[in-house]
Design a protein around this motif. Sequence first.
Motif, PDB file in Angstrom:
ATOM      1  N   GLU A 460       0.580  -1.225  -0.173  1.00  0.00           N
ATOM      2  CA  GLU A 460       0.106   0.079   0.452  1.00  0.00           C
ATOM      3  C   GLU A 460       1.114   1.011   0.045  1.00  0.00           C
ATOM      4  N   PHE A 461       1.586   1.663   0.419  1.00  0.00           N
ATOM      5  CA  PHE A 461       2.738   2.350   1.156  1.00  0.00           C
ATOM      6  C   PHE A 461       3.550   2.701  -0.262  1.00  0.00           C
ATOM      7  N   PHE A 462       3.956   1.557  -1.159  1.00  0.00           N
ATOM      8  CA  PHE A 462       5.020   2.243  -2.237  1.00  0.00           C
ATOM      9  C   PHE A 462       4.128   2.061  -2.954  1.00  0.00           C
ATOM     10  N   CYS A 463       2.702   1.570  -3.496  1.00  0.00           N
ATOM     11  CA  CYS A 463       1.620   2.102  -4.695  1.00  0.00           C
ATOM     12  C   CYS A 463       1.086   3.284  -4.473  1.00  0.00           C
ATOM     13  N   ASN A 464       1.438   3.345  -3.208  1.00  0.00           N
ATOM     14  CA  ASN A 464       0.572   4.901  -3.374  1.00  0.00           C
ATOM     15  C   ASN A 464       2.302   6.190  -3.927  1.00  0.00           C
ATOM     16  N   ILE A 465       2.847   6.123  -3.636  1.00  0.00           N
ATOM     17  CA  ILE A 465       4.147   6.439  -3.821  1.00  0.00           C
ATOM     18  C   ILE A 465       4.062   6.878  -5.438  1.00  0.00           C
ATOM     19  N   VAL A 466       4.217   5.112  -6.188  1.00  0.00           N
ATOM     20  CA  VAL A 466       3.627   5.383  -7.797  1.00  0.00           C
ATOM     21  C   VAL A 466       2.779   6.019  -8.698  1.00  0.00           C
ATOM     22  N   ASP A 467       1.512   6.121  -7.781  1.00  0.00           N
ATOM     23  CA  ASP A 467       0.217   6.735  -7.801  1.00  0.00           C
ATOM     24  C   ASP A 467      -0.393   8.062  -7.390  1.00  0.00           C
ATOM     25  N   THR A 468       0.821   8.709  -6.602  1.00  0.00           N
ATOM     26  CA  THR A 468       1.442   9.932  -6.352  1.00  0.00           C
ATOM     27  C   THR A 468       1.800  10.806  -7.682  1.00  0.00           C
ATOM     28  N   VAL A 469       3.396  10.036  -7.512  1.00  0.00           N
ATOM     29  CA  VAL A 469       3.829  10.503  -9.269  1.00  0.00           C
ATOM     30  C   VAL A 469       2.548  10.753 -10.626  1.00  0.00           C
ATOM     31  N   TYR A 470       2.041   9.398 -10.534  1.00  0.00           N
ATOM     32  CA  TYR A 470       1.660   9.180 -11.587  1.00  0.00           C
ATOM     33  C   TYR A 470       0.552  10.973 -12.020  1.00  0.00           C
ATOM     34  N   ARG A 471       0.108  10.750 -10.465  1.00  0.00           N
ATOM     35  CA  ARG A 471      -1.313  12.354 -10.632  1.00  0.00           C
ATOM     36  C   ARG A 471      -0.547  13.201 -11.077  1.00  0.00           C
ATOM     37  N   VAL A 472       0.616  12.843 -10.024  1.00  0.00           N
ATOM     38  CA  VAL A 472       1.365  14.781 -10.389  1.00  0.00           C
ATOM     39  C   VAL A 472       1.798  15.301 -11.724  1.00  0.00           C
ATOM     40  N   GLU A 473       2.425  14.379 -11.595  1.00  0.00           N
ATOM     41  CA  GLU A 473       3.469  14.803 -14.094  1.00  0.00           C
ATOM     42  C   GLU A 473       2.448  15.762 -14.404  1.00  0.00           C
ATOM     43  N   THR A 474       1.722  16.255 -14.348  1.00  0.00           N
ATOM     44  CA  THR A 474       0.846  16.739 -15.792  1.00  0.00           C
ATOM     45  C   THR A 474       1.185  18.131 -15.034  1.00  0.00           C
ATOM     46  N   GLU A 475       0.689  18.312 -13.758  1.00  0.00           N
ATOM     47  CA  GLU A 475       0.851  19.845 -12.967  1.00  0.00           C
ATOM     48  C   GLU A 475       2.605  20.646 -12.504  1.00  0.00           C
ATOM     49  N   MET A 476       3.188  19.892 -12.477  1.00  0.00           N
ATOM     50  CA  MET A 476       4.290  19.393 -12.561  1.00  0.00           C
ATOM     51  C   MET A 476       5.039  19.795 -13.356  1.00  0.00           C
ATOM     52  N   LEU A 477       4.942  19.310 -14.478  1.00  0.00           N
ATOM     53  CA  LEU A 477       4.952  19.628 -15.909  1.00  0.00           C
ATOM     54  C   LEU A 477       5.108  20.688 -16.872  1.00  0.00           C
ATOM     55  N   LYS A 478       3.600  20.878 -15.883  1.00  0.00           N
ATOM     56  CA  LYS A 478       3.083  22.009 -16.654  1.00  0.00           C
ATOM     57  C   LYS A 478       3.863  23.964 -16.026  1.00  0.00           C
ATOM     58  N   LYS A 479       3.753  23.610 -14.558  1.00  0.00           N
ATOM     59  CA  LYS A 479       5.082  24.539 -13.873  1.00  0.00           C
ATOM     60  C   LYS A 479       6.883  25.112 -14.385  1.00  0.00           C
ATOM     61  N   ILE A 480       7.280  23.628 -14.230  1.00  0.00           N
ATOM     62  CA  ILE A 480       8.266  23.339 -15.133  1.00  0.00           C
ATOM     63  C   ILE A 480       8.414  24.106 -16.445  1.00  0.00           C
ATOM     64  N   SER A 481       7.627  24.071 -16.975  1.00  0.00           N
ATOM     65  CA  SER A 481       7.352  24.727 -18.254  1.00  0.00           C
ATOM     66  C   SER A 481       7.057  26.782 -18.349  1.00  0.00           C
ATOM     67  N   ASP A 482       5.412  26.399 -17.458  1.00  0.00           N
ATOM     68  CA  ASP A 482       6.232  27.705 -17.256  1.00  0.00           C
ATOM     69  C   ASP A 482       6.638  28.304 -16.761  1.00  0.00           C
ATOM     70  N   TYR A 483       8.104  27.928 -15.703  1.00  0.00           N
ATOM     71  CA  TYR A 483       9.424  28.848 -15.664  1.00  0.00           C
ATOM     72  C   TYR A 483      10.294  28.706 -16.231  1.00  0.00           C
ATOM     73  N   GLU A 484      10.213  28.181 -17.716  1.00  0.00           N
ATOM     74  CA  GLU A 484      11.016  27.916 -18.313  1.00  0.00           C
ATOM     75  C   GLU A 484      12.284  26.984 -18.626  1.00  0.00           C
ATOM     76  N   MET A 485      12.150  26.313 -17.428  1.00  0.00           N
ATOM     77  CA  MET A 485      12.913  25.533 -17.147  1.00  0.00           C
ATOM     78  C   MET A 485      13.286  23.989 -18.027  1.00  0.00           C
ATOM     79  N   THR A 486      11.599  23.585 -19.061  1.00  0.00           N
ATOM     80  CA  THR A 486      12.068  22.742 -19.781  1.00  0.00           C
ATOM     81  C   THR A 486      13.355  22.820 -19.883  1.00  0.00           C
ATOM     82  N   GLU A 487      14.027  22.406 -20.930  1.00  0.00           N
ATOM     83  CA  GLU A 487      15.044  22.608 -21.370  1.00  0.00           C
ATOM     84  C   GLU A 487      15.873  22.224 -19.789  1.00  0.00           C
TER      85      GLU A 487
END
Length: 891
Positions: A460-487
Motif C-alpha cells: 500500500e505504501f509504495f503503491c501510494n508513491i507510484v500513484d502520486t507520481v502518476y497523478r502529479v506529473e502533468t501539473e509539475m511539468l506545466k509549472k516547469i514549462s511556465d518557469y521556462e525550465m523544460t530544457e
Amino acid sequence: MDKEKLLLIDGNSLLHRAFHALPPLKTNDGVYTNGVYGFLTMLYKILEEHEPDYIAVAFDKKSPTFRHKEYDNYKAGRKETPNQLKSQFPILKEILDKMNICRIEIDGYEADDIVGTLAKFGEKKDFNVIAFTGDKDYLQLISDSTKVAITKKGISNIEIYDNKKMIERYGLDSKQFIDLKGLMGDKSDNIPGIPGIGEKTGIKLLKQYKSIDGIYQNIDNISGKMKERLIENRQQAIMSKRLVTIITNIPIDISIDSLKKEDPDSLGLYEIYRRLEFNSLLDKIDINEKEKDRFILKTDFNIIYDKEELYDVLDQVIDNGKFIFKFVVDGNDYLNDPILGVAIKCNESVSYYMEFKDNRDLFFKDKRVIDIFQDERIKKEGHNLKEDIIVLFKNDIEINGIYFDTVVGQYLINPSQNNYDIKHICTEYLNLELKSKEDILGKGKKSKTWSDLDIDKRGEFFCNIVDTVYRVETEMLKKISDYEMTELFFDVEIPLIEVLANMEYTGFKVDSNKLKELGKEFDEKIDGLKKNIYELSGEEFNINSPKQLGVILFEKLELPIIKKTKTGYSTSAEVLDKLKDKHPIIEKILEYRQIVKLKTTYVDGLLSLINNSDNRVHSSFNQTITTTGRISSTEPNLQNIPIKTEEGRKIRKVFIAEDDDFVLVDADYSQIELRVLGHISKDSKLMEAFFKSEDIHTKTASEVFGVSKDEVTSLMRSRAKAVNFGIIYGISDFGLSRDLKIPRKESKLYIDNYLKNYKKVKEYMEDIVKEGREKGFVKTILNRRRFLPEIKSKNFNVRSFGERMAMNTPIQGSAADIIKIAMVNVYKQLKCKNMKSKLILQVHDELIIEASKGEVEEVKNLLKNLMENAVELEVPLKVDMKTGDSWYETK
C-alpha cells in the motif's frame, strides 16, 4: 457565579505583529503565511487561557476615517503594507469565518473604535472584557470590567493591564492616558502632540494637573520653554487628544448572539490548514477519522504473485509506453540493503506490488523485464529515481528512457524547499494526505523496518508513491514549462540522475593501508603538539575543552579577551586567529585542531565507510540540496577534503585507481565562474583577458593597484584574486578586510578600483539586484530560478544577504549548469562507446575519470572537447588536465 467573558481582538494589529515577528514562511506553491500562522498561534493560546463565552475580531477598512478628514496628515508617511502581508488578510478572514468567530469592519472607523464600542457594550451586559492588541492606545479602555492585553516583542510575550497595573506603570488612570497621548503625540500615526514633551514629562504634568484642561487652567504656574511650547501648541494638543481618543459609541448593528463563541466548521478548517501546510495546527481541530478519510490518498493496488501476473503487467507497460516504479529496500542503503519488492504503475486504473521474497530472480533475471528497462522508447518515471537505478545497476540491468522524477521536478520549481518527500508533494499537488516513511515505521530506537510489516501494508505504501507520481506529473511539468525550465529539466537534470547513480554505484577506490599509516602519522603529530602546548602553558589540561582552554589562555597566560560566551571565554578559530601574534601557543593550538579534524573526519571517518566487498567508498551525490544547483556529496563528503594545506592534501593520496590497468584523469575548469561573469556582464576588459589567455588575477592586480603587469607582486596578485572571487560572491569591504586582514578603508579602495576598471561588472551587479527585487528571483543561463524573499527584508543583514545571493546565483548557478551538462555528455559518450573508463567523481568545477590505460588519450580528448564545448559563451571555456595513480598526483 462567574461573569461571562467577552474577548476582543484587534485583527490588524495582531496580524502585523505576527508578520514582523516570524520569518517569511510560505507554502510550497509560494503563498505567504507567516502572519496568519503567528496570529493563529496567538489566538489558540488566548482561547485556551481565557476560555471566552463571546469573541469578536475587528479590522480596519481601507476607506478614510473621521481622523483623516480632520487631520490631512493622519498616518502620513507610514510605509505601505508589504504585499506579502496584504495577501494574508483575506486568508485570515476566511479562517475566522470557518472558526465561526465574528469579525467586524466598518467604513469610517478603525479597529480601535470597533473594539472600544464592543468593550462598552460588554460592560453594559456585565461581562468581563479583555482586548488583545499591540497598540498601547487601547489602555484608555481599561475599567473595572475591561482589561487590555498588549503583545510585546514577538508573539508569545503578552502583558495584561488593569487599573492597578496602569497606576503601577504610568501613575495615571485610563482616562488620563488619553491626555498623555495628546501631549506626547504618536509618531506611528503621525499625530504631532506638543514638540519636546515625551512620556516622562507628560506623566509629570498630568500627575500635577490631572488633564490637558487642568494644565491650561494652571498655565501661569508653569514657566520657561515648557510654558511657551504649551501655549504655542495648545490647539495641536487638543486636536491630538481628539485623534487618539477611541470612539466607544459608533453605530454597530450587532446582537449579543452573533458574538457567542461557536463550534468551528471543523472540516472546512481542516481543509484550509492542510492547504496552507499548517500541519502543527491540525491537532487543534476536533475531526473524526471518518471525516479525515476524505483527505487521505487511497490507491487501488493488486499484488503480483507469479510470472503470469507479472507478464500481464508488463504487457500493459508496453502498451502504455511508460511506467512508474519504486523498489522497496529494507533500510537506507540502496547499494547493500536487501530488496524486498517493487511497486509499479502504468495507467490510471490500478497499481501493482510484487514481493521478492521467493521470486527475486523472476523479476531481475527475466528477459522481458530487462528489455523494458533498456528500451529507451518506454518512459521510466519515479520518485527519487537515483535510488532505484542503483538497485538496477546492482542487478546488472541498464536503464534507458528516464523521463520524469518528482523530486528533481519539485527541486527545480522550488529549490529552497526543506525536503521533497512524497508526502509533501502529495499534499501540495493533490491536496491529499499521504503517510510518510516515518509515520509508518516510526523514528529512533523503536522504529521498524519494512520487513517487519506485512505485505499489504508494504504494498500500500509504495503503491501510494507510484500513484502520486502518476497523478502529479502533468501539473509539475506545466509549472516547469511556465518557469521556462523544460530544457533544463529534460536535457540536464533528468539525464544527470543516471550519471549520479552510476558514480555512487562505482565508487572511488581507497588504499586502506595508506589511510591507516596516515592515521598513525597524524596521531604522532597530535601527541607532539600536545606536548608543545603543555610546555607552553606550563600544565596539562584538556585542549578539546573550550572552558579549560579559555582558563589557560585568558587567566593563566593573560592574553587579551576577544569575546565571551554564556559559558565563558570564546576560543573559536576566529578568536584564536586574532591572537596569533600574542603567544606561540596559539599557532600550536590551531595546528592541533587542524590535525585532529583531519584524523577524526577523514581518516577515522573514511575507514568506517570503505565497502568491504570492493575497497571503495560510495559517496551519495545529492542533486536537490543546494539553491544554486550545485551537486553536493555526503557519507563521505568528497567535495570537502582540504586542499589548502599539505597535511590536508595528503588525504588525497589514499584515493587511487582500481589497479595497475587504470589511471585517474582529472579535468578542471579554469576559473569558470569568472568566465561566466565575463559572459553575463559583457565586460570587454574581463572578456579580453580570457581571449588572450592572460592571468586574470595579475591583470586585475594591475588594474586595482595601478601598476604594470610586470610590477605586480605575489601579494598584489593574491589580494586581486580575493577581490575577483569576492566580487562573484557580492563581498563587502568589511568581508574583504576580514579575509585579507587589512583595514576596511583599504579593502573599500580595492573594490572601488575594481569596479571603476570593470564598469560592466558594476552595472551587472546593480541591475541583477534590481531585477531580483522586482521579480523576486534571479536566473542562471539555463533559466534555473532562485527565489529571493530576503531581498525585500527590512532587516539590513537579511536584505544584504539577499542582494549577495542575487549577484552570485546567476554566476555560481550557471557554472553548476555547465558542469552538469559536461557530466551528462561525458557519461553518455563513455557509455555509448562502451569504454572501460568511468566517471567517478565531481567536485564543483572538476571531473575525475578512472580511465583504462589503453583509453587515456581518448578520455583526455573527450573530456577537453565535451567540457570546453558544454555551452556556448561569449568567452572561451578552458579545461586543465592531469593524470596520476592517485588523486593527490592529479592535483
